[in-house]
Structures are given as C-alpha cells and as structure tokens.
Design a protein around this motif. Structure first.
Motif, short mmCIF file in Angstrom:
data_model
loop_
_atom_site.label_atom_id
_atom_site.label_comp_id
_atom_site.label_asym_id
_atom_site.label_seq_id
_atom_site.Cartn_x
_atom_site.Cartn_y
_atom_site.Cartn_z
N THR A 156 0.83 -1.21 0.00
CA THR A 156 0.00 0.00 0.00
C THR A 156 0.86 1.26 0.00
O THR A 156 0.54 2.24 -0.69
N LYS A 157 1.97 1.24 0.75
CA LYS A 157 2.82 2.43 0.80
C LYS A 157 3.55 2.64 -0.52
O LYS A 157 3.61 3.76 -1.04
N LEU A 158 4.10 1.57 -1.08
CA LEU A 158 4.85 1.72 -2.32
C LEU A 158 3.94 2.17 -3.46
O LEU A 158 4.31 3.02 -4.28
N GLU A 159 2.74 1.63 -3.51
CA GLU A 159 1.82 2.04 -4.58
C GLU A 159 1.37 3.49 -4.39
O GLU A 159 1.17 4.21 -5.37
N ARG A 160 1.26 3.91 -3.15
CA ARG A 160 0.96 5.32 -2.90
C ARG A 160 2.12 6.20 -3.37
O ARG A 160 1.90 7.25 -3.99
N PHE A 161 3.35 5.79 -3.10
CA PHE A 161 4.50 6.55 -3.58
C PHE A 161 4.50 6.65 -5.10
O PHE A 161 4.76 7.72 -5.67
N PHE A 162 4.24 5.55 -5.78
CA PHE A 162 4.20 5.57 -7.25
C PHE A 162 3.14 6.53 -7.75
O PHE A 162 3.37 7.30 -8.69
#
Length: 377
Positions: free
Chosen positions: A175-181
């Motif tokens: 969830t965090k990495l996809e938010r960063f992307f």
C-alpha cells in the motif's frame, strides 16, 4: 497515565488543538500545549534543533534550571523526562504517512518499554521522551566487537516483531509503495535539469519491475516459512533510528512513522540496505554473508527459535526472501525520495538519493542469484 498536568500522555487518539512552526518560540509553545503544567515563562526552556532527520524537523527541549521537563506526574513506572523531543511532521508528509497509525504504534511500544515515552501530540507533531544516547553510524551496525551491535539490533527487531498489534489491511509494503508511485506520477519540476533527471529515472520501468517483484513475492509468501510471516515491522531501520549509550546492554529503536504490518524478512532486508548509509555505496556497504548469518541467528534466538533451524533449507528460504526484499527496499526508498524531492523543505538531495537507489537496484539485480523473472529497469 494522563492527568491535568499531562493530559495527552499515552493517548494516541487525542491531540492538543495547536499547530506550531519551527523556531524556539514555536517549539516551546508545542511542548506547553502538550504539558500545560510547565512554567509559562519562555526563558525557562532551552530549544536546540537536531540534525539527521530527513522526513521531520526534530528539536531537543530542556529546562534551563536543570530540572526535568516532565517529572512523570503520578506515574510510578518511571516516566521522568530530563528532556523531550519535539517532532514537527515534515511538509506534505501526510500524503504518504499515516500519522494516526504511527501514533498508535508508538504509544503501544512506549507502554511496553520498547520506545521512548509518548507524551502527546499536537496538530502537526508529537512530543516524546528524550533518551540520553547517540545514534549509531552506518559502519557500526555491522560490528560484533568490541560491542556486538549486530546481535543487539537483531534482538531489538525480534522484540518489535513479537509485539501484538492488529495487522489489518495486509502488508503495508504494497500500500505504501503504490501510494509513492501514484504521487510520483504527478511530480513535475520547473527546473529543466531536475525534470530531465526525473525522466531518466523512468518511473514506468520502475513500476514494471515493482509489479513483477510483487507478483513473485506473493507467490513465494504462500510458503509457511517464517521469513514470509506478517508482523509489526519498523520499515526504516537506518542507523539514525538506532540509539545506544555506553554501557547499555541493548539498543533502542525510534521513529515509527513507516511502521505497519509487513513481512519479517522485509524489515531485515531493508536494514541490511541501510548499512550503506546515505552514500548508498552498496558494493562496499552491504553486509556480507557472515554478518547476515550472525544477524539471523541472533534474531531467531530473540524470537524463541533455535538458530540451528536457519541452517540448510531453512537458511536458503531466508536468503530467497531477503534477496527479493532488498530489491523492493531500493524501489521503496527510491520512489519515496522522488516524492520528497517535490514536497520537502528539508535540506537533502532527495533527487540524487533516488538516483542512487536505482543504481543500487541495478547492482543487486546483477549480483543476487535467487531472483528470477524480474526485469531490470
């Protein structure tokens, strides 16, 4: 124990209705909003900004007369604080940091003695106990003598992973990495050189690598191996978040803003990447097999597991997980740093660090042998 003298202590659900900026006056006001029994005289508090934080602004606050900033009130468990840390949350970080979750995790760990004392929150920050200790330097994290920091850090990580917390919503890594992307996709720099460097980072290629890694990890995580278990993870165990003082038998972990449910081995792999420090020279700084094995053995002992169970096939299972998560750590902090380059007012070369993490990703994709079916960006 909250009281009228310290109404927000140990309570992550409430916060003082004040927003404070940096500078001595604003920081002193932040402390008084959380600890209203303090002397209202501005000159009673000394304020010093601390270096090292690249997400938040940190300040140390002490009393000029040498008395504790907070004496623990009615708390019989030893809550006395000679000084406190004021953490002003970084500009724009609410876009990717869940502050409510961070405060819940921090308060829980504080109550268990695994984190500094949680003294309370205000609208754009938190006040917490100052520990009279120093942060480690990156090379120290791989030492076993004269102080065995490898075992100390591994044991602290095992204690954190054993903390009972609701693990809702699946691995925070995704969830965090996809938010960063998603945030990075919207980044545009007015400066032509920075915009060129953004294009050369090639976000679409990084996202393809991420999607391949995620698919592979989700397949592997169906294994019952301990490395893939979901636990409460720190996710930011760089040297600056590991405190120690001469004579301490253990280290203390701080800064839980990226904490959440995730895989055991991801926390470990991310920590190994942090051995390279902000210079991000992974060829020189990434720990060798001997250090990794020592760390794993101490971690297993701290988890109540016989280290011998990390031999043979079990050890190979850990290495498979760690190699995949090393690559994901590079993606996590590389894309995070790109977002920070567009948001943060902190004096740090975020864009340069994003480039270094992409270089690290490519280096480890060449040198790690247990990752298959993933294309280099």
């Amino acid at each position: 124990m909250a009281s009228a003298r310290a109404p927000f202590v140990d309570d992550p659900t409430s916060r003082a209705h004040h927003t404070h900026d940096g500078g001595a006056e604003g920081v002193a006001a932040a402390v008084r909003s959380v600890l209203p029994a303090l002397d209202p005289d501005d000159t009673a508090l000394g304020v010093r900004q601390l270096s090292g934080g690249i997400t938040n602004q940190l300040y140390l606050v002490t009393r000029r007369d040498g008395a504790p900033v907070w004496d623990g009130g009615d708390d019989a468990s030893g809550g006395r604080c000679e000084g406190v840390i004021v953490r002003l949350f970084g500009q724009g970080t609410e876009a990717f940091v869940d502050r409510e979750l961070e405060n819940r995790v921090f308060a829980r760990l504080s109550s268990l003695g695994l984190a500094p004392r949680f003294l309370g929150c205000f609208q754009n920050g938190r006040v917490e106990q100052f520990l009279p200790a120093r942060a480690l330097e990156p090379p120290e994290m791989g030492l076993t003598a004269p102080v065995d920091f490898v075992s100390m850090i591994a044991t602290a990580l095992a204690e954190l992973h054993a903390t009972p917390m609701p693990l809702e919503g699946g691995p925070a890594l995704w969830t965090k990495l996809e938010r960063f992307f998603d945030l990075a996709d919207a980044v545009v720099f007015e400066d032509e050189d920075r915009q060129r460097r953004l294009r050369e980072l090639d976000l679409p290629a990084l996202r393809r690598t991420y999607e391949q890694l995620k698919a592979r990890v989700c397949e592997l995580a169906a294994s019952p191996h301990m490395a893939w278990e979901l636990v409460l993870t720190h996710n930011d165990m760089l040297s600056g978040n590991i405190l120690w003082s001469e004579g301490w038998p253990r280290v203390r972990l701080i800064d839980y803003e990226y904490a959440g449910p995730s895989y055991r081995a991801y926390d470990m792999a991310n920590h190994f990447c942090e051995h390279a420090g902000f210079s991000a020279d992974f060829e020189a700084g990434f720990p060798g097999e001997d250090v990794r094995r020592r760390f794993l053995a101490a971690y297993l002992r701290g988890s109540g597991v016989e280290p011998a169970q990390a031999d043979g096939g079990a050890a190979e299972g850990w290495e498979v997980a760690l190699e995949h998560f090393v690559l994901l750590s590079h993606l996590f902090w590389g894309v995070w740093s790109l977002v920070q380059a567009s948001l943060s007012s902190i004096d740090f070369d975020f864009l340069g660090y994003a480039e270094l993490r992409k270089t690290g990703l490519r280096y480890h994709m060449r040198t790690l042998t247990r990752v298959h079916g993933v294309d280099a960006p």
